[in-house]
Design a protein around this motif. Structure first.
Motif, mmCIF file in Angstrom:
data_model
loop_
_atom_site.group_PDB
_atom_site.id
_atom_site.type_symbol
_atom_site.label_atom_id
_atom_site.label_comp_id
_atom_site.label_asym_id
_atom_site.label_seq_id
_atom_site.Cartn_x
_atom_site.Cartn_y
_atom_site.Cartn_z
ATOM 1 N N ARG A 279 -31.709 -11.883 -12.167
ATOM 2 C CA ARG A 279 -31.843 -11.032 -10.975
ATOM 3 C C ARG A 279 -31.172 -11.683 -9.768
ATOM 4 O O ARG A 279 -30.559 -10.995 -8.938
ATOM 5 C CB ARG A 279 -33.321 -10.756 -10.701
ATOM 6 N N ASP A 280 -31.251 -12.993 -9.667
ATOM 7 C CA ASP A 280 -30.594 -13.700 -8.559
ATOM 8 C C ASP A 280 -29.084 -13.510 -8.594
ATOM 9 O O ASP A 280 -28.425 -13.456 -7.540
ATOM 10 C CB ASP A 280 -30.926 -15.193 -8.613
ATOM 11 N N GLN A 281 -28.525 -13.411 -9.798
ATOM 12 C CA GLN A 281 -27.087 -13.175 -9.920
ATOM 13 C C GLN A 281 -26.717 -11.786 -9.404
ATOM 14 O O GLN A 281 -25.688 -11.603 -8.752
ATOM 15 C CB GLN A 281 -26.657 -13.323 -11.382
ATOM 16 N N VAL A 282 -27.571 -10.806 -9.694
ATOM 17 C CA VAL A 282 -27.327 -9.453 -9.182
ATOM 18 C C VAL A 282 -27.376 -9.465 -7.660
ATOM 19 O O VAL A 282 -26.517 -8.879 -6.987
ATOM 20 C CB VAL A 282 -28.361 -8.454 -9.747
ATOM 21 N N LYS A 387 -24.895 -19.717 -18.460
ATOM 22 C CA LYS A 387 -24.057 -20.277 -17.396
ATOM 23 C C LYS A 387 -22.593 -19.904 -17.616
ATOM 24 O O LYS A 387 -21.875 -19.552 -16.674
ATOM 25 C CB LYS A 387 -24.213 -21.796 -17.354
ATOM 26 N N GLY A 388 -22.154 -19.955 -18.879
ATOM 27 C CA GLY A 388 -20.770 -19.624 -19.180
ATOM 28 C C GLY A 388 -20.447 -18.172 -18.870
ATOM 29 O O GLY A 388 -19.378 -17.863 -18.325
ATOM 30 N N TYR A 389 -21.367 -17.275 -19.197
ATOM 31 C CA TYR A 389 -21.128 -15.858 -18.907
ATOM 32 C C TYR A 389 -21.111 -15.613 -17.405
ATOM 33 O O TYR A 389 -20.255 -14.880 -16.897
ATOM 34 C CB TYR A 389 -22.193 -14.986 -19.571
ATOM 35 N N PHE A 390 -22.046 -16.223 -16.693
ATOM 36 C CA PHE A 390 -22.080 -16.049 -15.239
ATOM 37 C C PHE A 390 -20.783 -16.540 -14.601
ATOM 38 O O PHE A 390 -20.295 -15.955 -13.627
ATOM 39 C CB PHE A 390 -23.269 -16.797 -14.640
ATOM 40 N N GLU A 391 -20.215 -17.607 -15.137
ATOM 41 C CA GLU A 391 -18.954 -18.129 -14.602
ATOM 42 C C GLU A 391 -17.814 -17.135 -14.820
ATOM 43 O O GLU A 391 -16.949 -16.963 -13.950
ATOM 44 C CB GLU A 391 -18.622 -19.467 -15.258
ATOM 45 N N GLN A 392 -17.806 -16.473 -15.979
ATOM 46 C CA GLN A 392 -16.766 -15.474 -16.233
ATOM 47 C C GLN A 392 -16.917 -14.273 -15.302
ATOM 48 O O GLN A 392 -15.927 -13.706 -14.832
ATOM 49 C CB GLN A 392 -16.817 -15.026 -17.696
ATOM 50 N N VAL A 393 -18.152 -13.900 -15.009
ATOM 51 C CA VAL A 393 -18.383 -12.802 -14.067
ATOM 52 C C VAL A 393 -17.959 -13.214 -12.660
ATOM 53 O O VAL A 393 -17.405 -12.407 -11.905
ATOM 54 C CB VAL A 393 -19.863 -12.364 -14.089
ATOM 55 N N ASP A 394 -18.205 -14.476 -12.303
ATOM 56 C CA ASP A 394 -17.748 -14.972 -10.999
ATOM 57 C C ASP A 394 -16.228 -14.901 -10.893
ATOM 58 O O ASP A 394 -15.677 -14.542 -9.841
ATOM 59 C CB ASP A 394 -18.216 -16.416 -10.789
ATOM 60 N N ALA A 395 -15.551 -15.262 -11.997
ATOM 61 C CA ALA A 395 -14.089 -15.176 -12.004
ATOM 62 C C ALA A 395 -13.632 -13.730 -11.846
ATOM 63 O O ALA A 395 -12.664 -13.439 -11.129
ATOM 64 C CB ALA A 395 -13.539 -15.774 -13.300
ATOM 65 N N LEU A 396 -14.341 -12.820 -12.510
ATOM 66 C CA LEU A 396 -14.023 -11.393 -12.383
ATOM 67 C C LEU A 396 -14.243 -10.926 -10.952
ATOM 68 O O LEU A 396 -13.410 -10.206 -10.385
ATOM 69 C CB LEU A 396 -14.901 -10.583 -13.341
ATOM 70 N N ALA A 397 -15.359 -11.338 -10.355
ATOM 71 C CA ALA A 397 -15.667 -10.933 -8.982
ATOM 72 C C ALA A 397 -14.585 -11.412 -8.020
ATOM 73 O O ALA A 397 -14.162 -10.674 -7.119
ATOM 74 C CB ALA A 397 -17.030 -11.487 -8.571
ATOM 75 N N THR A 398 -14.127 -12.642 -8.210
ATOM 76 C CA THR A 398 -13.086 -13.188 -7.340
ATOM 77 C C THR A 398 -11.781 -12.421 -7.490
ATOM 78 O O THR A 398 -11.059 -12.190 -6.514
ATOM 79 C CB THR A 398 -12.855 -14.676 -7.660
ATOM 80 N N SER A 399 -11.477 -11.998 -8.707
ATOM 81 C CA SER A 399 -10.219 -11.281 -8.952
ATOM 82 C C SER A 399 -10.204 -9.905 -8.302
ATOM 83 O O SER A 399 -9.142 -9.293 -8.175
ATOM 84 C CB SER A 399 -9.992 -11.133 -10.462
ATOM 85 N N LEU A 400 -11.364 -9.407 -7.896
ATOM 86 C CA LEU A 400 -11.458 -8.064 -7.325
ATOM 87 C C LEU A 400 -11.490 -8.067 -5.803
ATOM 88 O O LEU A 400 -11.755 -7.034 -5.191
ATOM 89 C CB LEU A 400 -12.721 -7.364 -7.852
ATOM 90 N N THR A 401 -11.242 -9.222 -5.186
ATOM 91 C CA THR A 401 -11.248 -9.308 -3.729
ATOM 92 C C THR A 401 -9.825 -9.374 -3.192
ATOM 93 O O THR A 401 -8.909 -9.836 -3.876
ATOM 94 C CB THR A 401 -12.018 -10.553 -3.256
ATOM 95 N N MET A 402 -9.640 -8.934 -1.959
ATOM 96 C CA MET A 402 -8.315 -8.955 -1.347
ATOM 97 C C MET A 402 -7.815 -10.377 -1.149
ATOM 98 O O MET A 402 -6.619 -10.647 -1.283
ATOM 99 C CB MET A 402 -8.364 -8.232 0.005
ATOM 100 N N THR A 403 -8.719 -11.313 -0.847
ATOM 101 C CA THR A 403 -8.285 -12.686 -0.584
ATOM 102 C C THR A 403 -7.665 -13.338 -1.807
ATOM 103 O O THR A 403 -6.833 -14.238 -1.681
ATOM 104 C CB THR A 403 -9.480 -13.535 -0.113
ATOM 105 N N SER A 404 -8.036 -12.880 -3.000
ATOM 106 C CA SER A 404 -7.495 -13.489 -4.213
ATOM 107 C C SER A 404 -6.009 -13.198 -4.380
ATOM 108 O O SER A 404 -5.324 -13.859 -5.155
ATOM 109 C CB SER A 404 -8.256 -12.987 -5.442
ATOM 110 N N TYR A 405 -5.502 -12.211 -3.646
ATOM 111 C CA TYR A 405 -4.086 -11.881 -3.740
ATOM 112 C C TYR A 405 -3.225 -12.800 -2.867
ATOM 113 O O TYR A 405 -2.013 -12.827 -3.000
ATOM 114 C CB TYR A 405 -3.853 -10.424 -3.319
ATOM 115 N N ALA A 471 -21.820 -6.025 -14.513
ATOM 116 C CA ALA A 471 -21.612 -6.986 -15.605
ATOM 117 C C ALA A 471 -22.869 -7.825 -15.839
ATOM 118 O O ALA A 471 -23.224 -8.124 -16.988
ATOM 119 C CB ALA A 471 -20.422 -7.884 -15.292
ATOM 120 N N ILE A 472 -23.553 -8.191 -14.772
ATOM 121 C CA ILE A 472 -24.802 -8.951 -14.907
ATOM 122 C C ILE A 472 -25.905 -8.062 -15.480
ATOM 123 O O ILE A 472 -26.689 -8.486 -16.339
ATOM 124 C CB ILE A 472 -25.234 -9.528 -13.543
ATOM 125 N N LEU A 473 -25.971 -6.818 -15.035
ATOM 126 C CA LEU A 473 -26.978 -5.891 -15.556
ATOM 127 C C LEU A 473 -26.744 -5.605 -17.039
ATOM 128 O O LEU A 473 -27.698 -5.439 -17.808
ATOM 129 C CB LEU A 473 -26.951 -4.587 -14.758
#
Length: 486
Positions: A279-282, A387-405, A471-473
């Motif tokens: 839930r904290d990840q959500v 932990k490994g799955y949460f890290e992949q979701v974090d990578a996905l989240a970062t890829s969806l932000t404007m700053t990542s470009y 993805a977390i849900l």
């Protein structure tokens, strides 16, 4: 034309007899409607295996690009002509669905046998229930069944037609009845005016049919059968109902205006039952949106409400005082990722989440990402540590932000399959138009589309937070493994 049924077995099942339910036109067309249909099956049928057979029945409000473009063009010239064009287009659409129902019926029993062999090999008898064009599917299936010699593998017991949008002669009903191991029921109502639109046919759902057990449902409209299914079953004496739990004499209390947060059990109940770590990840991903104003971490109610508000248009949400339900948010994201045509294969929310999240990982990191394939995303996720799955979701989240470009990401690196490394789609968005034409043969069109979709996800309010939160849900739903929340 898609002639594939999507079968789904409901929870709370027992016995060796299966009840198979087939919906009609403008029903079962999306996840929200499929969830609503499942709720209509009464507990009095829990002594059987209950299966829904979803088919691409279409919906009156779904216009394809050609239809919507044509109607819009005519409307700009003349409003009345545009309205007439819309009515004519919907009539053609219904006729197409009617023809599809007939063709789908010819494949129903064959597909059903394969499904039962794989999932319920001990089933020896099935009862069929069809509503509206679903009744047409059933009649078509039975007429085709009559032409084939009996192999004794699967017996058909009772057949219940509800508001059937099909013709059925007394002779055909007699022949079908002789082959059945049970009875052929026709639940009908002369007050069902919707069936008058079944032009060119005398629908069995409006009148008594010779050699059928007549089940008159006085005062019933076309849409009354599913919500009052138990009443229909009780009045007909349907076999699957006779051994069930008697209905309560006292009506159950109903809340006229349920709280949209508590009512969204696929989201609220999941958040309430899942672990605090998940839930904290959500919470983390919801808070990443500049549109979110979540302050209290341990409130499931506020978290659910904030999540709902991230879906849909902010001004519309403000006007109606609530956001979108979870399944509506999933549909919104599926449309964003151009997945609507693939939703027919999703009978459960977790299947829709798997389709969406695998597409998101594939869109961001390419085909080679370990979570990029819908067929094995669950197996890959199960093999990962939390932990490994949460890290992949974090990578996905970062890829969806404007700053990542424009900056180097500090998020964990994407995890690729060892046999198929892939490039991140971010590179494609930085290529100029001239470069795209130069390298058109080197860069797959799908990768360009994926890059554009990712950029849209970064620009649209709330999307960059919603997708990783879903993805977390998805992970929480899989780990909880509660059939009522799948």
């Amino acid at each position: 034309m898609n002639q594939k049924f999507k079968f789904h077995t409901l929870p709370q099942r027992s016995g060796e007899v299966a009840n198979v339910f087939i919906h009609g036109y403008s029903a079962g067309h999306d996840m929200e409607d499929r969830c609503a249909l499942r709720k209509c099956i009464p507990s009095s049928l829990h002594n059987c295996i209950n299966i829904f057979a979803f088919w691409p029945s279409g919906h009156w409000s779904q216009f394809d690009n050609m239809s919507s473009g044509g109607v819009s063009a005519i409307t700009r010239l003349n409003v009345l002509a545009g309205a007439a064009a819309a009515v004519a287009d919907r009539a053609i659409h219904f006729n197409t669905s009617r023809n599809r129902a007939t063709e789908m019926g010819k494949t129903l029993l064959q597909q059903l046998e394969r499904y039962l062999f794989q999932h319920h090999p001990y089933i020896s008898r099935v009862n069929l229930v069809g509503h509206s064009l679903g009744g047409r599917v059933v009649v078509s299936a039975l007429l085709d069944w009559m032409k084939k010699p009996s192999d004794g593998k699967l017996e058909i017991g009772d057949v219940l037609l509800m508001a059937a949008a099909t013709e059925l002669s007394g002779a055909d009903a007699l022949a079908i009845g002789k082959r059945l191991k049970g009875k052929l029921y026709n639940a009908r109502s002369s007050d069902d005016n919707i069936l008058l639109f079944n032009l060119g046919e005398s629908s069995a759902g409006r009148h008594e049919v010779e050699n059928c057990v007549d089940v008159p449902m006085s005062g019933f409209g076309h849409t009354d059968y599913w919500p009052q299914l138990e009443q229909v079953l009780r009045k007909s004496g349907f076999h699957g109902y006779q051994g069930g739990i008697p209905a309560l004499n006292q009506p159950l209390p109903t809340v006229k205006t349920p709280d949209p947060v508590f009512a969204d059990h696929l989201l609220y109940d999941l958040l309430e039952l899942t672990s605090g770590r998940i839930r904290d990840q959500v919470v983390k991903h919801v808070r990443s949106s500049s549109w979110a104003s979540l302050e209290i971490e341990n409130s499931v109610y506020l978290l659910t409400k904030e999540f709902q508000l991230l879906g849909g248009h902010c001004l519309v949400n403000l006007a109606r005082g609530r956001g979108l339900k979870y399944v509506q948010i999933l549909l919104m994201l599926a449309e964003h990722y151009d997945l609507v045509s693939e939703l027919h294969d999703c009978a459960q929310v977790i299947e829709m989440e798997a389709l969406l999240i695998s597409k998101c990982f594939r869109s961001s990191f390419g085909e080679g990402h370990v979570l990029g394939a819908r067929t094995d995303i669950v197996a890959q996720m199960d093999a990962m540590t939390e932990k490994g799955y949460f890290e992949q979701v974090d990578a996905l989240a970062t890829s969806l932000t404007m700053t990542s470009y424009f900056s180097t990401s500090e998020a964990p690196k994407p995890d690729y399959r060892t046999t198929a490394p892939a490039r991140a789609s971010k590179e494609l968005t930085l290529i100029s138009a001239s470069a795209l034409s130069t390298f058109a043969e080197l860069i797959p069109t799908q990768r360009i589309k994926a890059a554009v979709t990712n950029l849209k996800s970064a620009v649209k309010p709330g999307y960059s937070a919603l997708i990783p939160a879903v993805a977390i849900l998805f992970y929480a739903r899989f780990k909880l493994d509660n059939e009522g929340l799948l």
